[in-house]
Design an enzyme around this catalytic site. Structure first.
Site, short mmCIF file in Angstrom:
data_model
loop_
_atom_site.label_atom_id
_atom_site.label_comp_id
_atom_site.label_asym_id
_atom_site.label_seq_id
_atom_site.Cartn_x
_atom_site.Cartn_y
_atom_site.Cartn_z
N SER A 192 -30.60 -32.52 -18.31
CA SER A 192 -30.55 -31.52 -19.38
C SER A 192 -29.28 -31.77 -20.18
CB SER A 192 -30.51 -30.11 -18.77
OG SER A 192 -30.15 -29.13 -19.74
N TYR A 250 -26.49 -24.08 -12.81
CA TYR A 250 -27.55 -24.92 -13.38
C TYR A 250 -26.95 -26.22 -13.91
CZ TYR A 250 -31.31 -26.51 -16.43
OH TYR A 250 -32.30 -27.25 -17.05
#
Length: 249
Positions: free
Chosen positions: A143, A157
């Protein structure tokens, strides 16, 4: 490009929605034999039926990537059906976000189990086969949060996605001699179920508003994956970062 995709056996985790579903559809369109892995059997079977009705080929394997034996079974059933594994797309992931002081320890554990250990389990399940074949391609979904820490609600995350970056680069170095390609993708705000993962009301509201303002279709990532797979075998596309044009970070 599409000629290099045709007839490849491609495992996709998290295939029941979002990026996994979009990738399965485009790769099947280009002639890949797609193995659809996720927890939701009904969603997988619906997707497989769609692919088959359009002339493609699909195998459904219900599995949880946080369970190593499940991931091993994905590889086993793929080999039983097709006799080889050409591509693994480690796509399954979750994004429950909140500031660290909310102490969402159970959610931290789930992110580590799925986003990090799930990737490692996938690698472990396919690597011996790819080394024996002396060919293969492992694609890991990180990501943009794996390039820059999203402090304020996404610290853990980001930590999991930085881990995917490190694992991918280490893997690339180790398996280059085996003629195995490694690609890491760093998407920005892309339409998926990730934005619904937060149990913290404030974080959930902020994330959903951000995605509503910026998100691009999941097919954007699917096309990038197809590009990486479709390059000639002697060419490895190691990293792809893609964001909505208007997304600044």
């Amino acid at each position: 490009m599409t000629e290099n995709i045709k007839n490849k056996v491609v495992i996709i985790t998290g295939a029941s929605s979002g990026l996994g579903e979009a990738t399965a559809l485009i790769l099947a369109k280009y002639g890949a034999k797609v193995v659809l892995a996720a927890r939701r059997k009904e969603r997988l079977e619906k997707l497989a039926s769609q692919i088959i009705s359009q002339g493609g080929e699909a195998l459904v394997v219900v599995a949880d990537v946080a369970v190593q034996s499940d991931v091993e079974r994905i590889a086993e059933e793929t080999l039983k059906r097709y006799g080889r594994i050409d591509v693994l797309i480690n796509n399954a992931g979750i994004m429950p976000q909140a500031t660290l002081d909310k102490l969402k320890v159970e959610e931290w554990d789930k992110m580590i189990d799925i986003n990090v250990k799930g990737v490692l389990y996938g690698i472990a399940a396919v690597l011996p086969t790819m080394q024996q074949q002396h060919s293969g391609h492992i694609i890991n979904l990180s990501s943009v949060a794996g390039l820059r820490v999203a402090a304020g609600r996404g610290t853990v995350y980001s930590g999991t996605k930085f881990a995917v970056k490190a694992i991918s680069e280490g893997l690339r170095v180790e398996v280059a001699k085996d003629n195995i390609r490694v690609t890491t993708l760093y998407p920005g705000a892309v339409e998926s179920e990730l934005k619904y993962g937060s149990s913290d009301p404030e974080a959930s509201e902020n994330i959903q508003a951000f995605y509503k303002a910026y998100e691009i279709p999941a097919s954007s990532v699917a096309r990038a994956i197809a590009y990486a797979i479709g390059e000639p075998e002697e060419v490895a596309i190691n990293e792809i970062t893609l964001r909505p044009t208007r997304q600044e970070f």
